[in-house]
Design a protein around this motif. Structure first.
Motif, PDB file in Angstrom:
ATOM      1  N   MET A   1       0.840  -1.198   0.000  1.00  9.48           N
ATOM      2  CA  MET A   1       0.000   0.000   0.000  1.00  9.48           C
ATOM      3  C   MET A   1       0.879   1.253   0.000  1.00  9.48           C
ATOM      4  N   LEU A   2       0.525   2.204  -0.860  1.00 12.20           N
ATOM      5  CA  LEU A   2       1.304   3.429  -0.980  1.00 12.20           C
ATOM      6  C   LEU A   2       1.244   4.234   0.315  1.00 12.20           C
ATOM      7  N   LYS A   3       2.438   4.578   0.831  1.00 12.81           N
ATOM      8  CA  LYS A   3       2.519   5.417   2.022  1.00 12.81           C
ATOM      9  C   LYS A   3       3.136   6.743   1.630  1.00 12.81           C
ATOM     10  N   ASN A   4       2.287   7.751   1.529  1.00 17.09           N
ATOM     11  CA  ASN A   4       2.730   9.076   1.121  1.00 17.09           C
ATOM     12  C   ASN A   4       1.791  10.089   1.757  1.00 17.09           C
ATOM     13  N   GLU A   5       2.353  11.140   2.346  1.00 20.63           N
ATOM     14  CA  GLU A   5       1.520  12.087   3.085  1.00 20.63           C
ATOM     15  C   GLU A   5       0.478  12.761   2.193  1.00 20.63           C
ATOM     16  N   PHE A   6       0.853  13.041   0.948  1.00 18.59           N
ATOM     17  CA  PHE A   6      -0.085  13.717   0.065  1.00 18.59           C
ATOM     18  C   PHE A   6      -1.166  12.757  -0.441  1.00 18.59           C
ATOM     19  N   TYR A   7      -0.788  11.502  -0.621  1.00 15.77           N
ATOM     20  CA  TYR A   7      -1.784  10.522  -1.020  1.00 15.77           C
ATOM     21  C   TYR A   7      -2.786  10.288   0.116  1.00 15.77           C
ATOM     22  N   THR A   8      -2.300  10.312   1.338  1.00 19.63           N
ATOM     23  CA  THR A   8      -3.192  10.166   2.489  1.00 19.63           C
ATOM     24  C   THR A   8      -4.172  11.335   2.558  1.00 19.63           C
ATOM     25  N   LYS A   9      -3.650  12.550   2.331  1.00 19.39           N
ATOM     26  CA  LYS A   9      -4.536  13.719   2.316  1.00 19.39           C
ATOM     27  C   LYS A   9      -5.533  13.624   1.166  1.00 19.39           C
ATOM     28  N   TYR A  10      -5.052  13.151   0.028  1.00 18.47           N
ATOM     29  CA  TYR A  10      -5.924  12.974  -1.140  1.00 18.47           C
ATOM     30  C   TYR A  10      -7.053  11.996  -0.816  1.00 18.47           C
ATOM     31  N   GLN A  11      -6.719  10.861  -0.226  1.00 21.42           N
ATOM     32  CA  GLN A  11      -7.737   9.862   0.122  1.00 21.42           C
ATOM     33  C   GLN A  11      -8.777  10.438   1.077  1.00 21.42           C
ATOM     34  N   LYS A  12      -8.302  11.183   2.063  1.00 20.46           N
ATOM     35  CA  LYS A  12      -9.219  11.779   3.033  1.00 20.46           C
ATOM     36  C   LYS A  12     -10.145  12.779   2.350  1.00 20.46           C
ATOM     37  N   THR A  13      -9.593  13.576   1.445  1.00 18.10           N
ATOM     38  CA  THR A  13     -10.403  14.564   0.723  1.00 18.10           C
ATOM     39  C   THR A  13     -11.460  13.887  -0.133  1.00 18.10           C
ATOM     40  N   ILE A  14     -11.078  12.804  -0.826  1.00 19.53           N
ATOM     41  CA  ILE A  14     -12.025  12.062  -1.653  1.00 19.53           C
ATOM     42  C   ILE A  14     -13.125  11.441  -0.799  1.00 19.53           C
ATOM     43  N   GLU A  15     -12.744  10.863   0.312  1.00 18.66           N
ATOM     44  CA  GLU A  15     -13.741  10.245   1.206  1.00 18.66           C
ATOM     45  C   GLU A  15     -14.735  11.279   1.715  1.00 18.66           C
ATOM     46  N   ASP A  16     -14.218  12.455   2.098  1.00 19.95           N
ATOM     47  CA  ASP A  16     -15.102  13.518   2.576  1.00 19.95           C
ATOM     48  C   ASP A  16     -16.046  13.977   1.471  1.00 19.95           C
ATOM     49  N   PHE A  17     -15.516  14.112   0.268  1.00 17.05           N
ATOM     50  CA  PHE A  17     -16.342  14.571  -0.845  1.00 17.05           C
ATOM     51  C   PHE A  17     -17.423  13.546  -1.199  1.00 17.05           C
ATOM     52  N   GLU A  18     -17.039  12.266  -1.239  1.00 15.09           N
ATOM     53  CA  GLU A  18     -18.019  11.227  -1.576  1.00 15.09           C
ATOM     54  C   GLU A  18     -19.134  11.162  -0.540  1.00 15.09           C
ATOM     55  N   LYS A  19     -18.787  11.323   0.720  1.00 10.79           N
ATOM     56  CA  LYS A  19     -19.807  11.343   1.772  1.00 10.79           C
ATOM     57  C   LYS A  19     -20.738  12.532   1.583  1.00 10.79           C
ATOM     58  N   TYR A  20     -20.160  13.682   1.265  1.00  7.11           N
ATOM     59  CA  TYR A  20     -20.966  14.881   1.024  1.00  7.11           C
ATOM     60  C   TYR A  20     -21.906  14.670  -0.159  1.00  7.11           C
ATOM     61  N   ARG A  21     -21.414  14.121  -1.257  1.00  3.91           N
ATOM     62  CA  ARG A  21     -22.223  13.952  -2.464  1.00  3.91           C
ATOM     63  C   ARG A  21     -23.394  12.993  -2.225  1.00  3.91           C
TER      64      ARG A  21
END
Length: 407
Positions: A1-21
């Motif tokens: 699994m990719l471990k990268n601080e920006f990818y982690t932030k990206y995943q969190k942002t996507i999860e938040d957006f999908e929940k909102y939508r």
């Protein structure tokens, strides 16, 4: 699994957006949802490819290698719009409605030209005066009858008679009543540009009076991601050969390079949907607008209307004092109800704009409009505790309609 601080932030942002939508009640008049059918071209690799120029005078020798493989996409869109809108020529290179408007101004308008525009107070696009000022182009604001939320056609015609107007450019972002184009007495040398971004679907198959059928000195244009439920692109259409060639030769590569070919291909599929479903979709958008408008009116909200008709489009206008409006908007934002607040004379000073195009695409009708009316009433009255339960009822049915389930 990719471990990268920006990818982690990206995943969190996507999860938040999908929940909102999944939970937001989408009543913003400027947004829509695209179908799986229209999404298919977005992964074909088209976005990495370039083609220069338009299709009327395509020059393979001075182009990108492989551009000839992209040219048919432009031609298909033009053929579709000939069928759907009655357009001799259609350009689909612009990236959005405002980008298309800028490209038209840069391609056609000279600094000493005079333009008649719809003012922001009357619902016109707020960015347009800024763009015209920056380009040093003269403009006059069109008279408007706020009592009926429509143009003052006598006043407009007086300006056309008294002034040398080169272009009439109406670009409404707030619009509940569609223009009556045959009331305009356009001089033979004046070009009418109508930015129908908000209401473009209503002109498919002449559902409403299509200005392209008036005369050749007309440009009908608009973004394709509002009442046309597609990706962010724009159509520029005309039946005037001279205007067509100027647009075709100038926009790209002079003012635009990458035309986002993946979105051009996606737009083709959305226009196929509109070929089959636009009349029913537009009819139901307007039905929903008027049903919801009447319900809100009965509940005591101030819904702007004309003799009991609340809208000819997907939009509704609610008037509220600024303090009421700001409190209402804050509560809506807190609970996930997407809408727009306005400070314009068109809204009697201040108010809220609603759009029913996305909820209509889910197939929502009377039952859902009743729930939406109750939600908006409770928000207005600051009775928040029951809103969440009502929102959950609406989250059950979010299947996109007016598309093809099987191909």
């Amino acid at each position: 699994m990719l471990k990268n601080e920006f990818y982690t932030k990206y995943q969190k942002t996507i999860e938040d957006f999908e929940k909102y939508r999944k939970t937001v009640l989408p009543l913003c008049a400027a947004e829509n949802v695209i179908s799986e059918f229209s999404k298919m071209p977005l992964s074909y690799g088209l976005q990495e490819r370039y083609i220069l120029g338009g299709f009327l005078d395509y020059d393979e020798d001075n182009n990108m290698v492989g551009s000839k493989k992209l040219l048919p996409f432009y031609e298909i869109v033009s053929e579709q719009c000939s069928k759907l809108f009655g357009a001799y020529y259609t350009d689909c290179r612009s990236l959005s409605g405002m980008n298309a408007l800028q490209n038209i101004l840069l391609s056609l308008v000279k600094q000493n030209d005079n333009i008649l525009i719809l003012s922001p107070e009357s619902g016109g696009h707020a960015a347009l005066p800024n763009i015209l000022d920056r380009l040093n182009i003269n403009y006059i604001e069109a008279p408007f009858d706020y009592d009926i939320s429509d143009y003052d056609y006598d006043g407009v015609n007086s300006i056309l008679e008294e002034h040398d107007i080169n272009f009439v450019l109406f670009a409404p972002t707030d619009i509940i009543f569609l223009p009556i184009f045959n009331k305009l007495h356009l001089p033979s040398n004046t070009v009418l540009i109508f930015d129908a971004s908000q209401v473009l679907a209503y002109y498919i198959n002449n559902i409403r009076e299509n200005p392209l059928y008036m005369n050749n000195k007309v440009i009908l244009m608009g973004g394709t991601h509002k009442t046309i439920p597609g990706v962010s692109k724009a159509l520029i259409m005309t039946n005037d050969e001279e205007l067509a060639y100027k647009i075709d030769k100038t926009i790209n590569p002079l003012y635009l390079r990458n035309t986002h070919m993946q979105n051009v291909a996606s737009l083709i599929l959305t226009l196929i949907e509109m070929e089959y479903f636009s009349e029913k979709y537009c009819t139901n958008m307007t039905k929903n607008s008027n049903y919801l408008g009447k319900k809100l009116d009965e509940l005591g909200l101030q819904v702007i209307n004309r003799q009991g008709i609340y809208s000819q489009t997907h939009q509704l206008f609610l008037h509220m004092s600024r303090s009421e409006r700001d409190s209402f908007f804050c509560r809506a934002n807190q609970l996930g109800v997407s809408l727009n607040k306005k400070d314009k004379r068109l809204f009697k000073g201040s108010g809220i704009r609603l759009g029913l195009q996305e909820v209509t695409r889910y197939g929502w009708g009377v039952e859902e409009m009743d729930i939406i009316a109750e939600i908006l009433f409770l928000l207005y009255k600051n009775q928040m505790k029951d809103v969440t339960t009502l929102l959950e009822k609406l989250n059950i049915n979010r299947e996109i309609q007016y598309t093809f389930k099987e191909i």
